[in-house]
Design an enzyme around this catalytic site. Sequence first.
Site, short mmCIF file in Angstrom:
data_model
loop_
_atom_site.label_atom_id
_atom_site.label_comp_id
_atom_site.label_asym_id
_atom_site.label_seq_id
_atom_site.Cartn_x
_atom_site.Cartn_y
_atom_site.Cartn_z
N LYS A 45 0.83 -1.21 0.00
CA LYS A 45 0.00 0.00 0.00
C LYS A 45 0.86 1.26 0.00
O LYS A 45 2.03 1.24 0.40
CB LYS A 45 -0.96 -0.01 1.19
CG LYS A 45 -0.29 0.06 2.54
CD LYS A 45 -1.33 0.00 3.66
CE LYS A 45 -2.22 1.23 3.65
NZ LYS A 45 -3.12 1.26 4.83
N VAL A 71 -10.06 6.40 -0.55
CA VAL A 71 -9.41 6.20 0.74
C VAL A 71 -8.47 7.35 1.07
O VAL A 71 -8.37 7.79 2.20
CB VAL A 71 -8.67 4.85 0.77
CG1 VAL A 71 -7.85 4.70 2.06
CG2 VAL A 71 -9.67 3.70 0.66
N ASN A 99 5.01 1.37 -3.14
CA ASN A 99 4.30 2.40 -3.88
C ASN A 99 4.58 3.75 -3.22
O ASN A 99 4.34 3.93 -2.03
CB ASN A 99 2.80 2.11 -3.88
CG ASN A 99 2.00 3.13 -4.66
OD1 ASN A 99 1.72 4.22 -4.18
ND2 ASN A 99 1.63 2.76 -5.88
N ASN A 127 3.51 6.66 -7.95
CA ASN A 127 2.13 7.00 -8.29
C ASN A 127 2.06 8.47 -8.68
O ASN A 127 2.18 9.35 -7.83
CB ASN A 127 1.22 6.71 -7.09
CG ASN A 127 -0.21 7.12 -7.33
OD1 ASN A 127 -0.61 7.44 -8.45
ND2 ASN A 127 -1.01 7.12 -6.27
N CYS A 130 -1.37 11.51 -8.08
CA CYS A 130 -1.63 12.39 -6.93
C CYS A 130 -1.70 13.85 -7.38
O CYS A 130 -0.99 14.26 -8.30
CB CYS A 130 -0.51 12.25 -5.90
SG CYS A 130 -0.26 10.58 -5.33
N LYS A 165 3.41 4.57 -12.27
CA LYS A 165 2.01 4.19 -12.43
C LYS A 165 1.23 5.33 -13.07
O LYS A 165 1.16 6.43 -12.54
CB LYS A 165 1.40 3.83 -11.07
CG LYS A 165 0.02 3.21 -11.15
CD LYS A 165 -0.41 2.69 -9.79
CE LYS A 165 -1.69 1.88 -9.86
NZ LYS A 165 -2.06 1.34 -8.53
N GLY A 243 -6.18 -3.41 -14.24
CA GLY A 243 -7.47 -2.78 -14.44
C GLY A 243 -8.53 -3.83 -14.71
O GLY A 243 -8.72 -4.25 -15.84
N GLY A 244 -9.18 -4.30 -13.65
CA GLY A 244 -10.28 -5.24 -13.81
C GLY A 244 -9.87 -6.67 -14.08
O GLY A 244 -10.68 -7.46 -14.57
N THR A 266 -8.78 -5.25 -7.44
CA THR A 266 -10.11 -5.40 -6.86
C THR A 266 -10.47 -6.86 -6.58
O THR A 266 -11.17 -7.16 -5.60
CB THR A 266 -11.16 -4.75 -7.78
OG1 THR A 266 -10.87 -3.35 -7.91
CG2 THR A 266 -12.57 -4.91 -7.23
#
Length: 303
Positions: A45, A71, A99, A127, A130, A165, A243-244, A266
């Site tokens: 995370k 979040v 990350n 990432n 942001c 990312k 992605g999915g 997910t």
Amino acid sequence: MVKLKVNIGKLKLKNPVLTASGTFGYGYEFEDFFDVSQLGGIIVKATTAELREGNPYPRMAETSHGMLNAVGLQNKGVDYFVENIYPKLKKINTNIIANVSGSTIESCVEVAEKMNKLEHIAAIELNISCPNVKEGGMAFGTNARESYKITSAVRDVYQKPLIVKLSPNVTDITEIAKSVEDAGADSVSLVNTFLAMAIDTKTRKPILSTVTGGLSGPAIKPIALRMVWQVYKAVKIPIIGLGGIMNANDAIEFLLAGASAIQVGTANFINPCSSIEIVNGIKEYCENNGIADITELIGGMML
């Protein structure tokens, strides 16, 4: 025996399956379900320079074929990570990827510098979705110039593999991918979540406290797949697709579109064993189709 090893630049993976940041904790939380060392890697995370409480509740919501989250990168900061989380991660026998997030270039550089000193952190994923508070809140990853600046700054202080990312909330994702490649990124991962929202018709209020949030899950897969294919044609560095992705067939589609590895996100909330099931499913697909080396699939879509 099927060879599942892939390389993301100098980062060597035992198989192409990684877990997506923010969906798998720090990895050790899933050890009751399976041996997480069997994965190609774990992207833990997000870590920021300072403690972040995250956004007010409610900040997650289920949608048709997906989920919304806002979040807000909740974590206890990089120093807490180094002192309290990192010692536990050293016990996991696979690639641990941090990350790195932040709202200024300087804060991202600070986290990257501290991660650079940690031997068992194999790589970082920067990432750039942001918001850059110094530029009025515009996300780094929605502008090629800003994407180049933050990637270059982190590249200057981070010596190990650097994955960037990418945000899908752009007009031309290939422009952003090329900018971070030029800035020294070793790889790109795409895509992050899509900006979306939901409304409670009973109260007529937004379901998320922040009104908008990030959409993930099966609903975004066809768009993410298209973006991976576009970026594969535009850059020379390896791509990590996400992605999915819910099963092995989804993962194989991303490999065929040009991804060298994939991330499971997910799906971890629905089935804690989804990532290892995808590893096994990819292996079974290769065995059934006479594929000796997983790299034969990368970019193998036939037109």
